[in-house]
Write a protein that holds these residues in place. Structure first.
Motif, mmCIF file in Angstrom:
data_model
loop_
_atom_site.group_PDB
_atom_site.id
_atom_site.type_symbol
_atom_site.label_atom_id
_atom_site.label_comp_id
_atom_site.label_asym_id
_atom_site.label_seq_id
_atom_site.Cartn_x
_atom_site.Cartn_y
_atom_site.Cartn_z
ATOM 1 N N ALA A 57 -4.230 1.469 -9.976
ATOM 2 C CA ALA A 57 -5.131 0.330 -10.134
ATOM 3 C C ALA A 57 -4.871 -0.716 -9.052
ATOM 4 O O ALA A 57 -5.806 -1.325 -8.512
ATOM 5 C CB ALA A 57 -4.953 -0.279 -11.523
ATOM 6 N N TYR A 59 -3.713 -0.132 -6.049
ATOM 7 C CA TYR A 59 -4.212 0.418 -4.790
ATOM 8 C C TYR A 59 -5.715 0.170 -4.661
ATOM 9 O O TYR A 59 -6.208 -0.236 -3.602
ATOM 10 C CB TYR A 59 -3.894 1.912 -4.727
ATOM 11 C CG TYR A 59 -4.289 2.571 -3.434
ATOM 12 C CD1 TYR A 59 -3.452 2.521 -2.327
ATOM 13 C CD2 TYR A 59 -5.501 3.267 -3.323
ATOM 14 C CE1 TYR A 59 -3.799 3.126 -1.135
ATOM 15 C CE2 TYR A 59 -5.865 3.878 -2.144
ATOM 16 C CZ TYR A 59 -5.022 3.800 -1.052
ATOM 17 O OH TYR A 59 -5.384 4.400 0.137
ATOM 18 N N ARG A 60 -6.450 0.425 -5.722
ATOM 19 C CA ARG A 60 -7.909 0.211 -5.697
ATOM 20 C C ARG A 60 -8.229 -1.289 -5.541
ATOM 21 O O ARG A 60 -9.138 -1.652 -4.775
ATOM 22 C CB ARG A 60 -8.555 0.766 -6.961
ATOM 23 C CG ARG A 60 -8.513 2.288 -7.062
ATOM 24 C CD ARG A 60 -9.403 2.772 -8.210
ATOM 25 N NE ARG A 60 -8.938 2.278 -9.506
ATOM 26 C CZ ARG A 60 -8.077 2.925 -10.289
ATOM 27 N NH1 ARG A 60 -7.546 4.085 -9.872
ATOM 28 N NH2 ARG A 60 -7.714 2.415 -11.442
ATOM 29 N N THR A 98 0.834 -1.208 0.000
ATOM 30 C CA THR A 98 0.000 0.000 0.000
ATOM 31 C C THR A 98 0.864 1.252 0.000
ATOM 32 O O THR A 98 0.600 2.215 -0.739
ATOM 33 C CB THR A 98 -0.932 -0.008 1.227
ATOM 34 O OG1 THR A 98 -1.767 -1.175 1.185
ATOM 35 C CG2 THR A 98 -1.802 1.232 1.245
ATOM 36 N N GLY A 104 -7.627 -2.419 -2.005
ATOM 37 C CA GLY A 104 -8.680 -1.940 -1.108
ATOM 38 C C GLY A 104 -9.967 -2.738 -1.259
ATOM 39 O O GLY A 104 -10.687 -2.970 -0.272
ATOM 40 N N ALA A 105 -10.282 -3.161 -2.474
ATOM 41 C CA ALA A 105 -11.526 -3.912 -2.699
ATOM 42 C C ALA A 105 -11.401 -5.376 -2.317
ATOM 43 O O ALA A 105 -12.421 -6.071 -2.230
ATOM 44 C CB ALA A 105 -11.915 -3.815 -4.185
#
Length: 290
Positions: free
Chosen positions: A281, A283-284, A267, A287-288
């Motif tokens: 991308a 990072y997203r 992260t 997170g998901a």
């Protein structure tokens, strides 16, 4: 019989029987002309018959084993010779394919093909597809995982991060993620992140793959690692993109989850490289994946 009786017997054609034969017949209850009864085999004779050499038809399994052993030794000699060349330099496509066929047909030969952990980095850089197949054979049950398997994983972690090393680990994660220890994944991810640091020592410049299996084509379903990069991009930017695409695969395979130390490290890596599309991308995606 008197002489006259004896002469009468001769005149009638009666055979002259010796006295000892007549006595034997008179004292026996069996017909002297009958054939003797066949002798019954005893236990010793039965054992001798059981141990007697078998006929050529019964030697077929033994012959098949000898043929298989000869074929295995010939394949091992061929594989050792090709592996020696594969460590030193890239193989021609036909020779590389032959090595893959030998390993797939006889996976147990991977344990005796002459490749040791200390030379694995050279094999990875020269012939990534061969290194992939070798490690897969060593990790799988053919006939049992190699005792040196942790040393092979350590060798992958210790070598400089490069396109070819990530190609190898990418395929290992894609094809046999369950065989890779968590400690290996964490150590390799940390090494990848560190290689993207501007202050990293010995960070490798990504190079193009010699077209082994076509695994590193960008954006494909196979989880390829090669993004399209403009010629003006720096080598550090190319490495960041490659590492981000590799880490995305780990997240999708659930080998990189939030709440772990390595996830926190990734992260932070994404935040530092947020200007890169692939880092944003990742990072997203991370997170998901909670």
């Amino acid at each position: 019989l008197g002489r006259r009786g004896w002469r009468r017997g001769i005149a009638r054609g009666s055979p002259r029987t010796p006295t000892h034969a007549m006595c034997g017949a008179a004292n026996s209850t069996e017909d002297v002309h009958a054939s003797p009864a066949p002798a019954q085999p005893n236990a010793a004779d039965a054992n001798e018959n059981a141990n007697a050499p078998t006929s050529p038809a019964n030697n077929e399994p033994r012959d098949e084993n000898a043929v298989e052993l000869s074929a295995m030794l010939a394949a091992l000699r061929e594989l050792r010779g090709e592996m020696k060349s594969a460590i030193d330099s890239p193989l021609m496509p036909n020779r590389q394919q032959r090595v893959l066929e030998l390993l797939r047909d006889r996976p147990a030969l991977a344990h005796r093909c002459g490749v040791f952990p200390e030379v694995l980095p050279s094999l990875v850089e020269a012939n990534p597809p061969v290194a992939i197949e070798l490690v897969l054979c060593l990790a799988r049950d053919h006939p049992a995982p190699s005792n040196n398997l942790p040393a092979f994983f350590e060798s992958l972690v210790s070598m400089p991060t490069s396109l070819h090393s990530m190609e190898v680990v990418n395929r290992l994660v894609s094809d046999a993620s369950e065989l890779l220890p968590d400690d290996f994944i964490r150590a390799y991810v940390s090494g990848c992140v560190a290689s993207c640091s501007p202050h990293a020592d010995g960070a490798s410049t990504p190079t193009s793959s010699p077209g082994g299996d076509g695994m590193l084509t960008g954006g494909g379903a196979s989880g390829g690692l090669s993004p399209s990069v403009s010629s003006g991009s720096s080598s550090g930017g190319r490495m960041v993109r490659l590492v981000c695409m590799f880490l995305q695969l780990l997240v999708r395979k659930k080998r990189l989850l939030r709440g772990t130390d390595v996830a926190a490290e990734v992260t932070q890596f994404c935040v530092e490289n947020m200007r890169t599309k692939e880092a944003a991308a990742l990072y997203r995606l991370l997170g998901a994946a909670n």
